[in-house]
Design a protein around this motif. Structure first.
Motif, PDB file in Angstrom:
ATOM      1  N   ARG A 140       0.907  -1.120  -0.234  1.00 52.04           N
ATOM      2  CA  ARG A 140      -0.110   0.007  -0.120  1.00 52.04           C
ATOM      3  C   ARG A 140       0.930   1.317  -0.036  1.00 52.04           C
ATOM      4  NH1 ARG A 140      -5.077   0.262  -0.850  1.00 52.04           N
ATOM      5  NH2 ARG A 140      -5.648  -1.162   0.768  1.00 52.04           N
ATOM      6  N   LEU A 141       2.193   1.165   0.721  1.00 53.73           N
ATOM      7  CA  LEU A 141       2.814   2.275   0.752  1.00 53.73           C
ATOM      8  C   LEU A 141       3.528   2.703  -0.641  1.00 53.73           C
ATOM      9  CD1 LEU A 141       4.594   1.363   3.985  1.00 53.73           C
ATOM     10  CD2 LEU A 141       3.029   3.168   3.705  1.00 53.73           C
ATOM     11  N   LEU A 142       3.459   1.670  -1.577  1.00 54.27           N
ATOM     12  CA  LEU A 142       4.005   1.930  -2.868  1.00 54.27           C
ATOM     13  C   LEU A 142       3.019   2.277  -3.803  1.00 54.27           C
ATOM     14  CD1 LEU A 142       6.435  -1.264  -3.054  1.00 54.27           C
ATOM     15  CD2 LEU A 142       7.275   1.187  -2.765  1.00 54.27           C
ATOM     16  N   GLY A 143       1.679   2.328  -3.325  1.00 54.72           N
ATOM     17  CA  GLY A 143       0.759   2.956  -4.208  1.00 54.72           C
ATOM     18  C   GLY A 143      -0.424   2.029  -4.568  1.00 54.72           C
ATOM     19  N   ALA A 144      -0.243   0.594  -4.161  1.00 54.26           N
ATOM     20  CA  ALA A 144      -1.367  -0.336  -4.322  1.00 54.26           C
ATOM     21  C   ALA A 144      -2.542   0.121  -3.896  1.00 54.26           C
ATOM     22  CB  ALA A 144      -0.764  -1.807  -4.087  1.00 54.26           C
ATOM     23  N   GLU A 145      -3.679  -0.134  -4.618  1.00 50.35           N
ATOM     24  CA  GLU A 145      -5.131   0.355  -4.440  1.00 50.35           C
ATOM     25  C   GLU A 145      -5.911  -0.868  -3.673  1.00 50.35           C
ATOM     26  OE1 GLU A 145      -6.832   2.774  -7.396  1.00 50.35           O
ATOM     27  OE2 GLU A 145      -5.547   4.561  -7.079  1.00 50.35           O
ATOM     28  N   ARG A 146      -5.679  -1.980  -4.580  1.00 50.38           N
ATOM     29  CA  ARG A 146      -6.131  -3.105  -4.271  1.00 50.38           C
ATOM     30  C   ARG A 146      -5.369  -4.201  -3.751  1.00 50.38           C
ATOM     31  NH1 ARG A 146     -11.212  -4.140  -8.230  1.00 50.38           N
ATOM     32  NH2 ARG A 146     -10.305  -6.190  -7.842  1.00 50.38           N
ATOM     33  N   ILE A 147      -5.571  -4.740  -2.553  1.00 48.63           N
ATOM     34  CA  ILE A 147      -4.620  -5.750  -2.032  1.00 48.63           C
ATOM     35  C   ILE A 147      -5.795  -6.858  -1.346  1.00 48.63           C
ATOM     36  CG2 ILE A 147      -2.884  -6.438  -0.422  1.00 48.63           C
ATOM     37  CD1 ILE A 147      -2.240  -3.512  -0.068  1.00 48.63           C
ATOM     38  N   SER A 148      -5.236  -8.105  -2.075  1.00 51.11           N
ATOM     39  CA  SER A 148      -6.151  -9.369  -1.668  1.00 51.11           C
ATOM     40  C   SER A 148      -5.050 -10.445  -1.367  1.00 51.11           C
ATOM     41  CB  SER A 148      -6.788  -9.957  -2.864  1.00 51.11           C
ATOM     42  OG  SER A 148      -7.505 -10.978  -2.512  1.00 51.11           O
ATOM     43  N   THR A 149      -5.389 -10.931  -0.018  1.00 52.02           N
ATOM     44  CA  THR A 149      -4.447 -11.782   0.679  1.00 52.02           C
ATOM     45  C   THR A 149      -5.175 -13.413   0.633  1.00 52.02           C
ATOM     46  OG1 THR A 149      -3.334 -10.155   2.041  1.00 52.02           O
ATOM     47  CG2 THR A 149      -2.996 -12.536   2.715  1.00 52.02           C
ATOM     48  N   MET A 150      -4.755 -14.209   0.123  1.00 47.47           N
ATOM     49  CA  MET A 150      -5.289 -15.424   0.165  1.00 47.47           C
ATOM     50  C   MET A 150      -4.456 -16.466   1.005  1.00 47.47           C
ATOM     51  SD  MET A 150      -5.607 -15.529  -3.877  1.00 47.47           S
ATOM     52  CE  MET A 150      -5.740 -13.819  -4.578  1.00 47.47           C
ATOM     53  N   ARG A 151      -5.138 -17.129   1.677  1.00 47.81           N
ATOM     54  CA  ARG A 151      -4.790 -18.079   2.675  1.00 47.81           C
ATOM     55  C   ARG A 151      -5.215 -19.252   2.929  1.00 47.81           C
ATOM     56  NH1 ARG A 151      -7.149 -13.883   4.964  1.00 47.81           N
ATOM     57  NH2 ARG A 151      -9.045 -14.413   6.474  1.00 47.81           N
ATOM     58  N   SER A 152      -4.614 -20.450   3.236  1.00 42.47           N
ATOM     59  CA  SER A 152      -5.083 -21.788   3.184  1.00 42.47           C
ATOM     60  C   SER A 152      -5.863 -21.873   4.578  1.00 42.47           C
ATOM     61  CB  SER A 152      -3.917 -22.771   3.087  1.00 42.47           C
ATOM     62  OG  SER A 152      -2.968 -22.527   4.104  1.00 42.47           O
ATOM     63  N   SER A 153      -5.620 -21.387   5.731  1.00 46.49           N
ATOM     64  CA  SER A 153      -6.037 -21.421   6.966  1.00 46.49           C
ATOM     65  C   SER A 153      -6.665 -20.134   7.325  1.00 46.49           C
ATOM     66  CB  SER A 153      -5.157 -22.372   7.926  1.00 46.49           C
ATOM     67  OG  SER A 153      -5.820 -22.401   8.995  1.00 46.49           O
ATOM     68  N   PRO A 154      -7.851 -19.753   7.433  1.00 43.59           N
ATOM     69  CA  PRO A 154      -8.294 -18.510   7.910  1.00 43.59           C
ATOM     70  C   PRO A 154      -7.767 -18.287   9.287  1.00 43.59           C
ATOM     71  CG  PRO A 154      -9.936 -19.508   6.683  1.00 43.59           C
ATOM     72  CD  PRO A 154      -8.844 -20.293   6.910  1.00 43.59           C
ATOM     73  N   GLN A 155      -7.830 -19.353  10.249  1.00 42.95           N
ATOM     74  CA  GLN A 155      -7.646 -19.471  11.591  1.00 42.95           C
ATOM     75  C   GLN A 155      -6.129 -18.972  11.925  1.00 42.95           C
ATOM     76  OE1 GLN A 155      -9.888 -19.227  13.781  1.00 42.95           O
ATOM     77  NE2 GLN A 155      -8.456 -18.851  15.483  1.00 42.95           N
ATOM     78  N   THR A 156      -5.304 -19.633  11.139  1.00 43.59           N
ATOM     79  CA  THR A 156      -3.791 -19.435  11.203  1.00 43.59           C
ATOM     80  C   THR A 156      -3.557 -17.876  11.239  1.00 43.59           C
ATOM     81  OG1 THR A 156      -3.455 -21.682  10.630  1.00 43.59           O
ATOM     82  CG2 THR A 156      -1.466 -20.013  10.570  1.00 43.59           C
ATOM     83  N   SER A 157      -4.207 -17.447   9.866  1.00 44.51           N
ATOM     84  CA  SER A 157      -3.723 -15.888  10.014  1.00 44.51           C
ATOM     85  C   SER A 157      -4.517 -15.058  10.840  1.00 44.51           C
ATOM     86  CB  SER A 157      -4.362 -15.487   8.374  1.00 44.51           C
ATOM     87  OG  SER A 157      -3.731 -16.385   7.429  1.00 44.51           O
ATOM     88  N   LEU A 158      -5.474 -15.471  11.499  1.00 39.94           N
ATOM     89  CA  LEU A 158      -6.223 -14.643  12.494  1.00 39.94           C
ATOM     90  C   LEU A 158      -5.306 -14.856  13.641  1.00 39.94           C
ATOM     91  CD1 LEU A 158      -8.437 -12.986  13.476  1.00 39.94           C
ATOM     92  CD2 LEU A 158      -9.681 -14.964  13.920  1.00 39.94           C
ATOM     93  N   GLU A 159      -4.919 -15.981  13.730  1.00 42.00           N
ATOM     94  CA  GLU A 159      -3.690 -16.120  15.164  1.00 42.00           C
ATOM     95  C   GLU A 159      -2.776 -15.258  14.952  1.00 42.00           C
ATOM     96  OE1 GLU A 159      -3.396 -20.208  15.637  1.00 42.00           O
ATOM     97  OE2 GLU A 159      -5.600 -20.590  16.124  1.00 42.00           O
ATOM     98  N   MET A 160      -2.014 -15.108  13.911  1.00 36.62           N
ATOM     99  CA  MET A 160      -1.014 -14.388  13.880  1.00 36.62           C
ATOM    100  C   MET A 160      -0.937 -13.112  13.957  1.00 36.62           C
ATOM    101  SD  MET A 160       1.266 -16.175  10.751  1.00 36.62           S
ATOM    102  CE  MET A 160       2.781 -15.873  11.217  1.00 36.62           C
ATOM    103  N   ARG A 161      -2.411 -12.385  13.191  1.00 37.80           N
ATOM    104  CA  ARG A 161      -2.399 -11.014  13.341  1.00 37.80           C
ATOM    105  C   ARG A 161      -2.648 -10.877  14.675  1.00 37.80           C
ATOM    106  NH1 ARG A 161      -6.878 -10.469   9.048  1.00 37.80           N
ATOM    107  NH2 ARG A 161      -6.043 -12.154   7.925  1.00 37.80           N
ATOM    108  N   VAL A 162      -3.288 -11.526  15.654  1.00 40.79           N
ATOM    109  CA  VAL A 162      -3.606 -11.103  16.921  1.00 40.79           C
ATOM    110  C   VAL A 162      -2.318 -11.141  17.774  1.00 40.79           C
ATOM    111  CG1 VAL A 162      -4.607 -12.059  18.965  1.00 40.79           C
ATOM    112  CG2 VAL A 162      -5.864 -12.023  16.904  1.00 40.79           C
ATOM    113  N   ARG A 163      -1.253 -12.195  17.506  1.00 38.16           N
ATOM    114  CA  ARG A 163      -0.225 -12.160  18.022  1.00 38.16           C
ATOM    115  C   ARG A 163       0.712 -10.855  18.030  1.00 38.16           C
ATOM    116  NH1 ARG A 163       2.031 -18.172  17.244  1.00 38.16           N
ATOM    117  NH2 ARG A 163       1.645 -17.190  15.175  1.00 38.16           N
ATOM    118  N   TRP A 164       0.736 -10.165  16.688  1.00 37.40           N
ATOM    119  CA  TRP A 164       1.516  -9.143  16.242  1.00 37.40           C
ATOM    120  C   TRP A 164       0.853  -7.904  16.818  1.00 37.40           C
ATOM    121  CZ3 TRP A 164       2.936  -9.856  10.445  1.00 37.40           C
ATOM    122  CH2 TRP A 164       3.781 -10.984  10.334  1.00 37.40           C
TER     123      TRP A 164
END
Length: 164
Positions: A140-164
């Motif tokens: 986003r800092l380089l100017g990207a307007e649309r960013i989509s993140t695809m992951r295999s395990s929604p729970q894993t990603s949520l846990e990582m974001r909560v820890r950070w």
């Protein structure tokens, strides 16, 4: 931190962030700031599968015999070959939590962004929402307007974001 003979940029007791790439600072590629292509730090030329007249990549911490056989680089203490090239001094005013991603995660995500030539109004798809994927979302800092993140395990990603 301790510094061996010949190391002039760092002092005992200091903190440094060590990049995953090990480079010499003196070969043709290092002279052109293309450190990941250093000609001297991967003695086995392991990353080259065809063994033709192609320059091997640099040695990498934690990437097995294919990139020089160096041990993992995420450690409290680490022997760093060519230590005057690459490591960055961490200022005393910064806490460990503020610099934890400097050695591998952030640079990998940033290099992904640079290699993809992300610019103004870009649309970006990030495959994987692990540490590197989440760092790549800084596009986003380089100017990207649309960013989509695809992951295999929604729970894993949520846990990582909560820890950070």
């Amino acid at each position: 931190m301790d510094a061996g003979l010949g190391i002039t940029l760092f002092r005992k007791g200091g903190r440094v962030a060590v990049p995953v790439t090990i480079c010499c600072g003196q070969c043709y590629f290092c002279g052109k700031s293309m450190f990941a292509a250093c000609e001297t730090t991967d003695p086995e030329r392991g990353a080259i599968l065809d063994k033709k007249n192609v320059c091997a990549g640099a040695g990498l911490f934690g990437c097995s015999h294919r990139y020089g056989g160096y041990a993992e680089g995420r450690a409290e203490f680490l022997r760093v070959p060519q230590a005057d090239i690459g490591p960055t001094v961490i200022p005393v005013r910064l806490a460990d939590e503020q610099v934890r991603f400097l050695s591998r995660t952030l640079p990998t995500g940033y290099q992904d962004e640079v290699n993809a030539e992300i610019g103004a109004r870009s649309t970006v798809a990030i495959l994987g929402a692990g540490q590197v994927g989440l760092m790549t979302a800084s596009c986003r800092l380089l100017g990207a307007e649309r960013i989509s993140t695809m992951r295999s395990s929604p729970q894993t990603s949520l846990e990582m974001r909560v820890r950070w």
